[in-house]
Scaffold this motif. Structure first.
Motif, PDB file in Angstrom:
ATOM      1  N   ARG A 252       7.849  -6.459  -7.563  1.00  8.67           N
ATOM      2  CA  ARG A 252       8.947  -4.876  -7.430  1.00  8.67           C
ATOM      3  C   ARG A 252       8.287  -3.996  -8.778  1.00  8.67           C
ATOM      4  N   ARG A 253       7.720  -4.474  -9.446  1.00 10.04           N
ATOM      5  CA  ARG A 253       7.779  -4.540 -10.890  1.00 10.04           C
ATOM      6  C   ARG A 253       6.659  -3.394 -11.062  1.00 10.04           C
ATOM      7  N   ARG A 254       5.546  -4.289 -10.152  1.00  7.77           N
ATOM      8  CA  ARG A 254       4.231  -3.582  -9.537  1.00  7.77           C
ATOM      9  C   ARG A 254       4.470  -2.290  -8.846  1.00  7.77           C
ATOM     10  N   ALA A 255       5.111  -2.041  -8.121  1.00 10.97           N
ATOM     11  CA  ALA A 255       5.487  -0.906  -7.150  1.00 10.97           C
ATOM     12  C   ALA A 255       6.448   0.016  -8.049  1.00 10.97           C
ATOM     13  N   VAL A 256       6.995  -0.319  -8.290  1.00  6.34           N
ATOM     14  CA  VAL A 256       8.062   1.038  -9.366  1.00  6.34           C
ATOM     15  C   VAL A 256       7.290   1.770 -10.046  1.00  6.34           C
ATOM     16  N   PHE A 257       6.781   0.820 -10.994  1.00  9.32           N
ATOM     17  CA  PHE A 257       5.936   1.742 -11.961  1.00  9.32           C
ATOM     18  C   PHE A 257       4.650   2.537 -10.857  1.00  9.32           C
ATOM     19  N   GLU A 258       3.820   2.269 -10.188  1.00  8.30           N
ATOM     20  CA  GLU A 258       3.527   3.140  -9.436  1.00  8.30           C
ATOM     21  C   GLU A 258       4.026   4.656  -8.699  1.00  8.30           C
TER      22      GLU A 258
ATOM     23  N   ARG B 101      -0.092   0.546   0.793  1.00  7.41           N
ATOM     24  CA  ARG B 101      -0.737   0.976  -1.001  1.00  7.41           C
ATOM     25  C   ARG B 101       0.469  -0.327  -1.346  1.00  7.41           C
ATOM     26  N   LEU B 102       1.763  -0.896  -0.663  1.00  8.83           N
ATOM     27  CA  LEU B 102       2.625  -1.648  -0.768  1.00  8.83           C
ATOM     28  C   LEU B 102       2.006  -2.626  -0.237  1.00  8.83           C
ATOM     29  N   ARG B 103       1.227  -3.089   0.202  1.00 10.91           N
ATOM     30  CA  ARG B 103       0.747  -4.461   0.831  1.00 10.91           C
ATOM     31  C   ARG B 103      -0.186  -3.813   0.072  1.00 10.91           C
ATOM     32  N   ARG B 104      -1.066  -3.650  -0.892  1.00 10.95           N
ATOM     33  CA  ARG B 104      -2.600  -3.829  -2.027  1.00 10.95           C
ATOM     34  C   ARG B 104      -2.093  -4.308  -2.968  1.00 10.95           C
ATOM     35  N   LEU B 105      -0.294  -4.021  -3.304  1.00  8.39           N
ATOM     36  CA  LEU B 105       0.462  -4.362  -4.571  1.00  8.39           C
ATOM     37  C   LEU B 105       1.096  -5.760  -4.103  1.00  8.39           C
TER      38      LEU B 105
END
Ligand code: ZN
Length: 443
Positions: free
Chosen positions: A179-185, A146-150
Protein backbone atom coordinates in the motif's frame (compact mmCIF):
# COMPACT_ATOMS: atom_id res chain seq x y z
CA UNK A 1 -8.08 41.13 -11.87
CA UNK A 2 -7.25 39.09 -8.85
CA UNK A 3 -4.82 36.21 -9.13
CA UNK A 4 -6.45 32.79 -9.33
CA UNK A 5 -6.77 31.29 -5.87
CA UNK A 6 -5.12 27.94 -5.60
CA UNK A 7 -7.82 25.33 -5.33
CA UNK A 8 -8.03 23.41 -2.06
CA UNK A 9 -6.88 19.83 -1.75
CA UNK A 10 -7.45 17.11 0.83
CA UNK A 11 -5.72 13.83 1.64
CA UNK A 12 -7.68 11.28 3.71
CA UNK A 13 -5.97 8.32 5.35
CA UNK A 14 -8.46 5.93 6.91
CA UNK A 15 -7.40 3.31 9.44
CA UNK A 16 -10.15 0.71 9.73
CA UNK A 17 -11.23 -0.09 13.27
CA UNK A 18 -8.60 1.96 15.12
CA UNK A 19 -10.29 3.11 18.35
CA UNK A 20 -10.05 6.66 19.69
CA UNK A 21 -9.24 5.33 23.18
CA UNK A 22 -6.47 3.06 21.81
CA UNK A 23 -4.96 5.93 19.83
CA UNK A 24 -5.16 8.33 22.76
CA UNK A 25 -3.52 5.86 25.15
CA UNK A 26 -0.88 5.01 22.53
CA UNK A 27 -0.09 8.69 21.97
CA UNK A 28 0.28 9.19 25.74
CA UNK A 29 2.61 6.16 25.89
CA UNK A 30 4.75 7.52 23.03
CA UNK A 31 3.79 4.71 20.65
CA UNK A 32 2.53 6.99 17.84
CA UNK A 33 5.03 9.86 17.53
CA UNK A 34 4.12 10.66 13.92
CA UNK A 35 0.37 10.69 14.53
CA UNK A 36 0.84 12.80 17.69
CA UNK A 37 2.77 15.34 15.61
CA UNK A 38 -0.34 15.97 13.47
CA UNK A 39 -2.62 17.06 16.30
CA UNK A 40 -5.17 15.74 18.75
CA UNK A 41 -7.73 13.10 17.72
CA UNK A 42 -11.41 13.49 18.60
CA UNK A 43 -13.82 10.66 19.35
CA UNK A 44 -16.61 10.04 16.82
CA UNK A 45 -19.43 7.49 16.75
CA UNK A 46 -19.74 4.75 14.18
CA UNK A 47 -23.07 3.85 12.53
CA UNK A 48 -25.60 1.17 13.50
CA UNK A 49 -24.66 -1.58 13.21
CA UNK A 50 -20.94 -0.70 13.62
CA UNK A 51 -19.69 -2.80 10.70
CA UNK A 52 -17.02 -1.76 8.21
CA UNK A 53 -19.19 -2.16 5.11
CA UNK A 54 -22.04 -0.13 6.64
CA UNK A 55 -19.75 2.56 8.02
CA UNK A 56 -17.81 3.03 4.78
CA UNK A 57 -20.97 2.95 2.66
CA UNK A 58 -22.19 5.76 4.94
CA UNK A 59 -18.93 7.65 4.47
CA UNK A 60 -18.97 7.01 0.71
CA UNK A 61 -22.46 8.48 0.30
CA UNK A 62 -22.80 10.85 3.25
CA UNK A 63 -26.04 9.10 4.11
CA UNK A 64 -27.36 6.79 6.85
CA UNK A 65 -27.95 3.11 5.98
CA UNK A 66 -31.59 3.67 4.97
CA UNK A 67 -30.34 6.34 2.57
CA UNK A 68 -27.68 4.19 0.86
CA UNK A 69 -29.29 0.79 1.36
CA UNK A 70 -26.52 -1.25 3.02
CA UNK A 71 -27.39 -2.49 6.52
CA UNK A 72 -24.78 -5.15 7.10
CA UNK A 73 -22.02 -7.37 5.79
CA UNK A 74 -24.81 -9.74 4.73
CA UNK A 75 -28.32 -8.72 3.81
CA UNK A 76 -31.50 -10.59 3.01
CA UNK A 77 -33.94 -10.36 0.16
CA UNK A 78 -37.21 -10.39 2.12
CA UNK A 79 -39.20 -11.82 -0.78
CA UNK A 80 -36.97 -14.80 -1.56
CA UNK A 81 -35.41 -15.04 1.94
CA UNK A 82 -32.01 -15.43 0.31
CA UNK A 83 -28.84 -13.99 1.83
CA UNK A 84 -26.36 -11.96 -0.19
CA UNK A 85 -23.24 -9.84 0.27
CA UNK A 86 -24.10 -6.28 -0.76
CA UNK A 87 -21.58 -4.51 -3.01
CA UNK A 88 -21.17 -1.01 -4.43
CA UNK A 89 -23.79 -2.05 -7.00
CA UNK A 90 -26.37 -1.94 -4.20
CA UNK A 91 -25.66 1.65 -3.17
CA UNK A 92 -28.79 3.73 -3.73
CA UNK A 93 -27.07 7.11 -3.39
CA UNK A 94 -24.38 8.86 -5.46
CA UNK A 95 -20.87 8.49 -4.10
CA UNK A 96 -18.85 11.27 -2.57
CA UNK A 97 -16.23 10.83 -5.33
CA UNK A 98 -18.75 11.38 -8.12
CA UNK A 99 -20.13 14.44 -6.33
CA UNK A 100 -16.58 15.81 -5.99
CA UNK A 101 -16.01 15.12 -9.71
CA UNK A 102 -19.14 17.16 -10.46
CA UNK A 103 -17.59 20.03 -8.48
CA UNK A 104 -14.49 19.79 -10.69
CA UNK A 105 -12.37 17.87 -8.18
CA UNK A 106 -10.20 15.01 -9.38
CA UNK A 107 -10.28 12.06 -6.99
CA UNK A 108 -7.98 9.13 -6.23
CA UNK A 109 -9.71 6.48 -4.11
CA UNK A 110 -7.73 3.46 -2.92
CA UNK A 111 -9.10 0.42 -1.17
CA UNK A 112 -12.17 1.89 0.52
CA UNK A 113 -14.59 -0.93 1.48
CA UNK A 114 -17.71 -1.29 -0.68
CA UNK A 115 -16.11 0.32 -3.75
CA UNK A 116 -16.32 -2.89 -5.77
CA UNK A 117 -17.16 -2.98 -8.61
CA UNK A 118 -15.09 0.21 -9.20
CA UNK A 119 -16.74 3.30 -10.66
CA UNK A 120 -15.42 5.22 -13.63
CA UNK A 121 -14.49 8.48 -11.98
CA UNK A 122 -12.44 11.48 -12.98
CA UNK A 123 -9.32 10.16 -11.32
CA UNK A 124 -8.35 6.69 -10.13
CA UNK A 125 -10.28 4.05 -8.25
CA UNK A 126 -8.87 0.87 -6.75
CA UNK A 127 -11.53 -1.28 -5.09
CA UNK A 128 -11.30 -2.48 -1.51
CA UNK A 129 -12.84 -5.13 0.73
CA UNK A 130 -15.02 -7.63 -1.16
CA UNK A 131 -12.90 -7.29 -4.30
CA UNK A 132 -10.82 -10.45 -4.50
CA UNK A 133 -9.36 -9.97 -7.98
CA UNK A 134 -7.27 -6.86 -8.52
CA UNK A 135 -7.61 -7.13 -12.31
CA UNK A 136 -11.33 -6.34 -11.98
CA UNK A 137 -10.97 -3.68 -9.31
CA UNK A 138 -8.99 -0.92 -11.03
CA UNK A 139 -10.15 2.12 -13.05
CA UNK A 140 -8.65 3.14 -15.38
CA UNK A 141 -7.74 -0.47 -16.16
CA UNK A 142 -4.49 0.73 -17.74
CA UNK A 143 -3.14 1.30 -14.24
CA UNK A 144 -3.15 -2.42 -13.50
CA UNK A 145 0.36 -3.29 -14.82
CA UNK A 146 1.87 -0.52 -12.67
CA UNK A 147 0.11 -1.85 -9.56
CA UNK A 148 1.22 -5.39 -10.37
CA UNK A 149 4.83 -4.20 -10.65
CA UNK A 150 4.46 -2.67 -7.18
CA UNK A 151 3.17 -5.99 -5.81
CA UNK A 152 -0.12 -4.34 -4.86
CA UNK A 153 -2.42 -6.37 -2.62
CA UNK A 154 -6.02 -5.51 -1.76
CA UNK A 155 -6.21 -7.54 1.44
CA UNK A 156 -4.43 -10.34 3.27
CA UNK A 157 -6.02 -13.77 2.75
CA UNK A 158 -8.79 -13.73 5.40
CA UNK A 159 -8.81 -17.52 5.85
CA UNK A 160 -5.29 -17.42 7.25
CA UNK A 161 -6.56 -15.71 10.40
CA UNK A 162 -8.06 -19.05 11.44
CA UNK A 163 -5.53 -21.45 9.95
CA UNK A 164 -2.04 -19.91 10.05
CA UNK A 165 -1.62 -16.91 12.34
CA UNK A 166 2.09 -16.47 11.64
CA UNK A 167 1.53 -16.35 7.89
CA UNK A 168 -1.50 -14.09 8.35
CA UNK A 169 0.67 -11.57 10.21
CA UNK A 170 3.26 -11.70 7.43
CA UNK A 171 0.55 -10.96 4.87
CA UNK A 172 -0.73 -8.07 7.00
CA UNK A 173 2.78 -6.52 6.98
CA UNK A 174 3.25 -7.25 3.26
CA UNK A 175 -0.09 -5.71 2.34
CA UNK A 176 0.76 -2.51 4.23
CA UNK A 177 4.16 -2.36 2.51
CA UNK A 178 2.53 -2.71 -0.91
CA UNK A 179 0.00 0.00 0.00
CA UNK A 180 2.89 2.35 0.87
CA UNK A 181 4.63 1.82 -2.45
CA UNK A 182 1.44 2.38 -4.44
CA UNK A 183 0.37 5.46 -2.45
CA UNK A 184 3.72 7.18 -2.82
CA UNK A 185 3.65 6.53 -6.56
CA UNK A 186 0.03 7.62 -7.10
CA UNK A 187 0.49 10.76 -4.98
CA UNK A 188 2.55 12.12 -7.87
CA UNK A 189 -0.52 12.02 -10.12
CA UNK A 190 -2.85 14.98 -10.37
CA UNK A 191 -5.56 15.06 -7.66
CA UNK A 192 -7.67 17.32 -5.47
CA UNK A 193 -9.01 14.56 -3.20
CA UNK A 194 -6.88 11.52 -2.33
CA UNK A 195 -8.15 8.78 -0.05
CA UNK A 196 -6.28 5.65 0.93
CA UNK A 197 -7.77 3.02 3.19
CA UNK A 198 -5.86 0.65 5.49
CA UNK A 199 -7.97 -2.44 6.23
CA UNK A 200 -5.14 -4.33 7.93
CA UNK A 201 -5.66 -2.50 11.24
CA UNK A 202 -9.15 -4.08 11.46
CA UNK A 203 -7.67 -7.47 10.54
CA UNK A 204 -4.95 -7.42 13.17
CA UNK A 205 -7.42 -6.14 15.77
CA UNK A 206 -9.83 -9.00 15.14
CA UNK A 207 -7.25 -11.76 15.42
CA UNK A 208 -4.50 -10.29 17.63
CA UNK A 209 -6.21 -7.87 20.02
CA UNK A 210 -5.46 -10.10 23.04
CA UNK A 211 -1.83 -10.39 21.92
CA UNK A 212 -1.61 -6.61 21.93
CA UNK A 213 -3.12 -6.37 25.42
CA UNK A 214 -1.09 -9.15 27.04
CA UNK A 215 2.65 -8.70 27.26
CA UNK A 216 3.36 -12.37 27.91
CA UNK A 217 3.76 -14.70 24.94
CA UNK A 218 1.79 -14.73 21.72
CA UNK A 219 2.37 -12.07 19.11
CA UNK A 220 2.61 -9.08 21.45
CA UNK A 221 5.72 -7.55 19.89
CA UNK A 222 4.47 -8.19 16.34
CA UNK A 223 1.17 -6.46 17.13
CA UNK A 224 2.95 -3.31 18.31
CA UNK A 225 5.54 -3.54 15.56
CA UNK A 226 2.69 -3.42 13.06
CA UNK A 227 1.25 -0.32 14.73
CA UNK A 228 4.71 1.28 14.61
CA UNK A 229 4.68 0.60 10.86
CA UNK A 230 1.26 2.23 10.63
CA UNK A 231 2.56 5.28 12.51
CA UNK A 232 5.61 5.43 10.24
CA UNK A 233 3.29 5.21 7.20
CA UNK A 234 1.27 8.14 8.54
CA UNK A 235 4.48 10.12 9.09
CA UNK A 236 5.76 9.40 5.59
CA UNK A 237 2.41 10.37 4.05
CA UNK A 238 2.35 13.57 6.12
CA UNK A 239 5.86 14.42 4.91
CA UNK A 240 4.68 14.16 1.31
CA UNK A 241 1.38 16.05 1.71
CA UNK A 242 2.39 19.69 1.47
CA UNK A 243 1.20 22.20 4.07
CA UNK A 244 -1.28 23.81 1.66
CA UNK A 245 -3.16 20.49 1.55
CA UNK A 246 -5.35 19.32 4.42
CA UNK A 247 -4.63 15.90 5.91
CA UNK A 248 -7.44 13.99 7.62
CA UNK A 249 -7.11 10.69 9.51
CA UNK A 250 -10.13 8.68 10.62
CA UNK A 251 -11.50 5.29 11.57
CA UNK A 252 -14.97 3.80 11.20
CA UNK A 253 -15.58 2.08 14.56
CA UNK A 254 -13.78 1.14 17.73
CA UNK A 255 -12.54 -2.21 18.98
CA UNK A 256 -12.48 -4.04 22.30
CA UNK A 257 -11.58 -7.41 23.74
CA UNK A 258 -13.97 -10.18 22.70
CA UNK A 259 -15.09 -12.31 25.66
CA UNK A 260 -18.09 -14.20 24.28
CA UNK A 261 -19.76 -14.75 20.96
CA UNK A 262 -23.49 -14.49 21.58
CA UNK A 263 -25.86 -16.18 19.12
CA UNK A 264 -29.02 -14.07 19.18
CA UNK A 265 -30.90 -16.61 17.05
CA UNK A 266 -30.24 -19.28 19.71
CA UNK A 267 -31.54 -16.80 22.28
CA UNK A 268 -34.65 -16.09 20.17
CA UNK A 269 -35.23 -19.87 20.03
CA UNK A 270 -35.05 -19.99 23.84
CA UNK A 271 -37.64 -17.24 24.05
CA UNK A 272 -40.00 -19.00 21.65
CA UNK A 273 -39.69 -16.27 19.01
CA UNK A 274 -37.82 -18.46 16.50
CA UNK A 275 -38.05 -22.08 15.44
CA UNK A 276 -35.80 -23.95 13.03
CA UNK A 277 -36.93 -26.62 10.61
CA UNK A 278 -34.97 -29.89 10.51
CA UNK A 279 -33.40 -29.09 7.13
CA UNK A 280 -32.38 -26.20 4.93
CA UNK A 281 -29.67 -23.62 5.34
CA UNK A 282 -29.58 -19.87 5.96
CA UNK A 283 -32.99 -18.23 6.21
CA UNK A 284 -34.71 -21.20 4.55
CA UNK A 285 -34.15 -23.07 7.83
CA UNK A 286 -36.60 -20.74 9.60
CA UNK A 287 -39.99 -22.21 10.40
CA UNK A 288 -42.64 -19.85 8.92
CA UNK A 289 -44.48 -19.85 12.26
CA UNK A 290 -41.50 -17.96 13.80
CA UNK A 291 -42.06 -14.39 14.97
CA UNK A 292 -38.53 -13.06 14.46
CA UNK A 293 -34.97 -13.79 13.43
CA UNK A 294 -31.61 -12.05 13.58
CA UNK A 295 -28.79 -11.22 11.18
CA UNK A 296 -25.30 -10.19 12.36
CA UNK A 297 -24.65 -8.14 14.36
CA UNK A 298 -27.72 -7.42 16.46
CA UNK A 299 -30.18 -6.85 13.60
CA UNK A 300 -33.63 -8.23 14.48
CA UNK A 301 -36.39 -8.70 11.91
CA UNK A 302 -40.02 -9.32 12.79
CA UNK A 303 -41.34 -12.08 10.53
CA UNK A 304 -43.96 -9.73 9.15
CA UNK A 305 -46.61 -11.06 6.81
CA UNK A 306 -46.55 -9.34 3.40
CA UNK A 307 -42.94 -8.23 3.83
CA UNK A 308 -40.98 -11.39 4.65
CA UNK A 309 -41.34 -14.24 2.16
CA UNK A 310 -42.38 -16.56 5.02
CA UNK A 311 -44.08 -13.83 7.09
CA UNK A 312 -46.61 -14.87 9.73
CA UNK A 313 -46.91 -11.86 12.05
CA UNK A 314 -49.89 -9.66 11.14
CA UNK A 315 -49.56 -5.88 10.86
CA UNK A 316 -51.87 -5.51 13.84
CA UNK A 317 -49.45 -7.51 16.02
CA UNK A 318 -46.23 -5.89 14.80
CA UNK A 319 -45.80 -3.32 17.57
CA UNK A 320 -46.58 -5.75 20.36
CA UNK A 321 -44.23 -8.42 18.97
CA UNK A 322 -41.48 -5.84 18.51
CA UNK A 323 -41.82 -4.50 22.06
CA UNK A 324 -41.82 -8.07 23.43
CA UNK A 325 -38.62 -8.70 21.49
CA UNK A 326 -36.99 -5.50 22.74
CA UNK A 327 -37.81 -6.40 26.35
CA UNK A 328 -36.60 -9.98 25.87
CA UNK A 329 -33.28 -8.79 24.37
CA UNK A 330 -32.69 -6.41 27.26
CA UNK A 331 -33.06 -9.34 29.69
CA UNK A 332 -30.19 -11.37 28.21
CA UNK A 333 -27.50 -12.15 30.80
CA UNK A 334 -24.39 -14.34 30.77
CA UNK A 335 -23.61 -17.17 33.22
CA UNK A 336 -22.22 -14.64 35.71
CA UNK A 337 -25.44 -12.60 35.55
CA UNK A 338 -23.96 -9.72 33.55
CA UNK A 339 -26.24 -7.99 31.07
CA UNK A 340 -25.26 -8.48 27.43
CA UNK A 341 -27.31 -5.85 25.59
CA UNK A 342 -26.65 -2.22 26.43
CA UNK A 343 -29.35 -0.70 24.24
CA UNK A 344 -32.06 -1.70 21.79
CA UNK A 345 -32.94 0.80 19.05
CA UNK A 346 -36.23 0.88 17.14
CA UNK A 347 -35.48 1.38 13.47
CA UNK A 348 -37.27 4.72 13.22
CA UNK A 349 -34.91 6.10 15.89
CA UNK A 350 -31.82 5.64 13.72
CA UNK A 351 -32.78 5.26 10.06
CA UNK A 352 -34.55 7.37 7.48
CA UNK A 353 -34.56 7.23 3.71
CA UNK A 354 -35.68 5.32 0.65
CA UNK A 355 -34.45 1.92 1.91
CA UNK A 356 -36.21 2.26 5.27
CA UNK A 357 -38.56 -0.65 4.52
CA UNK A 358 -35.58 -3.01 4.28
CA UNK A 359 -34.10 -1.87 7.61
CA UNK A 360 -34.03 -4.23 10.59
CA UNK A 361 -36.94 -3.64 12.99
CA UNK A 362 -34.63 -3.53 16.03
CA UNK A 363 -30.89 -3.02 16.41
CA UNK A 364 -29.32 -4.40 19.58
CA UNK A 365 -26.03 -2.91 20.74
CA UNK A 366 -24.01 -5.08 23.14
CA UNK A 367 -21.82 -4.17 26.07
CA UNK A 368 -18.09 -4.49 25.36
CA UNK A 369 -16.99 -8.10 25.17
CA UNK A 370 -20.16 -9.65 23.70
CA UNK A 371 -19.92 -10.14 19.94
CA UNK A 372 -23.42 -10.62 18.54
CA UNK A 373 -23.79 -13.52 16.09
CA UNK A 374 -26.78 -14.99 14.26
CA UNK A 375 -26.48 -18.64 13.32
CA UNK A 376 -29.03 -20.67 11.42
CA UNK A 377 -28.58 -23.95 13.22
CA UNK A 378 -29.54 -24.93 16.74
CA UNK A 379 -26.65 -24.14 19.10
CA UNK A 380 -25.90 -22.63 22.50
CA UNK A 381 -26.25 -18.90 23.08
CA UNK A 382 -22.70 -18.35 24.34
CA UNK A 383 -19.49 -19.56 22.67
CA UNK A 384 -15.83 -18.59 22.84
CA UNK A 385 -14.42 -16.49 19.98
CA UNK A 386 -13.38 -18.70 17.07
CA UNK A 387 -9.76 -17.58 16.72
CA UNK A 388 -10.79 -13.97 17.23
CA UNK A 389 -10.03 -11.90 20.30
CA UNK A 390 -11.21 -8.46 19.15
CA UNK A 391 -14.67 -7.11 18.28
CA UNK A 392 -16.14 -3.83 16.99
CA UNK A 393 -17.54 -1.09 19.22
CA UNK A 394 -19.89 1.74 18.27
CA UNK A 395 -18.86 4.86 20.18
CA UNK A 396 -15.06 4.87 19.84
CA UNK A 397 -13.93 5.74 16.30
CA UNK A 398 -11.68 8.77 15.77
CA UNK A 399 -10.95 11.69 13.46
CA UNK A 400 -7.87 13.91 13.34
CA UNK A 401 -7.22 16.91 11.08
CA UNK A 402 -3.60 18.01 10.78
CA UNK A 403 -2.94 21.30 12.53
CA UNK A 404 -6.63 22.12 12.90
CA UNK A 405 -9.31 21.52 15.45
CA UNK A 406 -12.31 19.24 15.03
CA UNK A 407 -15.45 19.39 17.17
CA UNK A 408 -16.20 16.46 19.45
CA UNK A 409 -19.52 14.64 19.60
CA UNK A 410 -19.87 13.81 15.90
CA UNK A 411 -20.18 10.58 13.99
CA UNK A 412 -18.72 9.18 10.78
CA UNK A 413 -21.75 10.71 9.00
CA UNK A 414 -20.29 14.12 9.85
CA UNK A 415 -17.05 13.41 7.99
CA UNK A 416 -18.35 13.77 4.39
CA UNK A 417 -19.71 17.29 5.11
CA UNK A 418 -16.35 18.06 6.77
CA UNK A 419 -14.56 16.85 3.64
CA UNK A 420 -16.69 19.04 1.37
CA UNK A 421 -16.23 22.03 3.66
CA UNK A 422 -12.44 21.59 3.67
CA UNK A 423 -12.43 21.37 -0.12
CA UNK A 424 -14.59 24.49 -0.42
CA UNK A 425 -17.39 22.53 -2.13
CA UNK A 426 -21.01 23.21 -1.07
CA UNK A 427 -22.26 20.40 1.19
CA UNK A 428 -25.00 18.43 -0.66
CA UNK A 429 -28.50 18.68 0.85
CA UNK A 430 -28.77 14.89 0.84
CA UNK A 431 -25.96 14.48 3.38
CA UNK A 432 -27.16 13.46 6.83
CA UNK A 433 -24.33 14.92 8.90
CA UNK A 434 -22.81 18.32 9.56
CA UNK A 435 -19.23 19.51 9.26
CA UNK A 436 -17.26 19.07 12.50
CA UNK A 437 -14.56 21.46 11.37
CA UNK A 438 -13.89 24.08 14.02
CA UNK A 439 -13.30 27.61 12.73
CA UNK A 440 -9.74 28.85 12.62
CA UNK A 441 -6.44 26.98 12.63
CA UNK A 442 -4.78 26.05 15.89
CA UNK A 443 -1.24 26.56 14.71
ZN1 ZN B 1 -14.21 -1.33 9.96
Amino acid sequence: MFGRRKSKRLFVLSLDGVPFSFLQAGIAAGRFPNIAELGTPVRIDSVLPPISSVAWASFSTGMNPAGHGIFGFVDRDPRTMELKLPSARDLLAPTVWLRLNEAGKRAIVMNVPVTYPPQDIDGIMISGFLCTDLSRGVRPAGLLPRLRRLGYRIDPDPNLGMTDRARYLEEIFETLASRRRAVFELMREEWDFFMVHVMMTDRINHFFWADGEEAAGGYHSEFWEFYSEVDRFVGDVAGRVTDDTDLLLLSDHGFCRLRWEVDLNAYLVEGGFLRFKKSGDGLSRIDPASHAYSLIPGRIYVNLRGREGIGSVDDADYSRVREDLAAFLAELVDAAGNRVISRVYRREEVYHGSAFDRAPDLIALPFDGYDLKAKFAPAGVFAEGQGRSGMHTHPDAFALLRGKELLTGGSILDIPPTVFSLLGVPVPEAFDGESIRAEGAKR
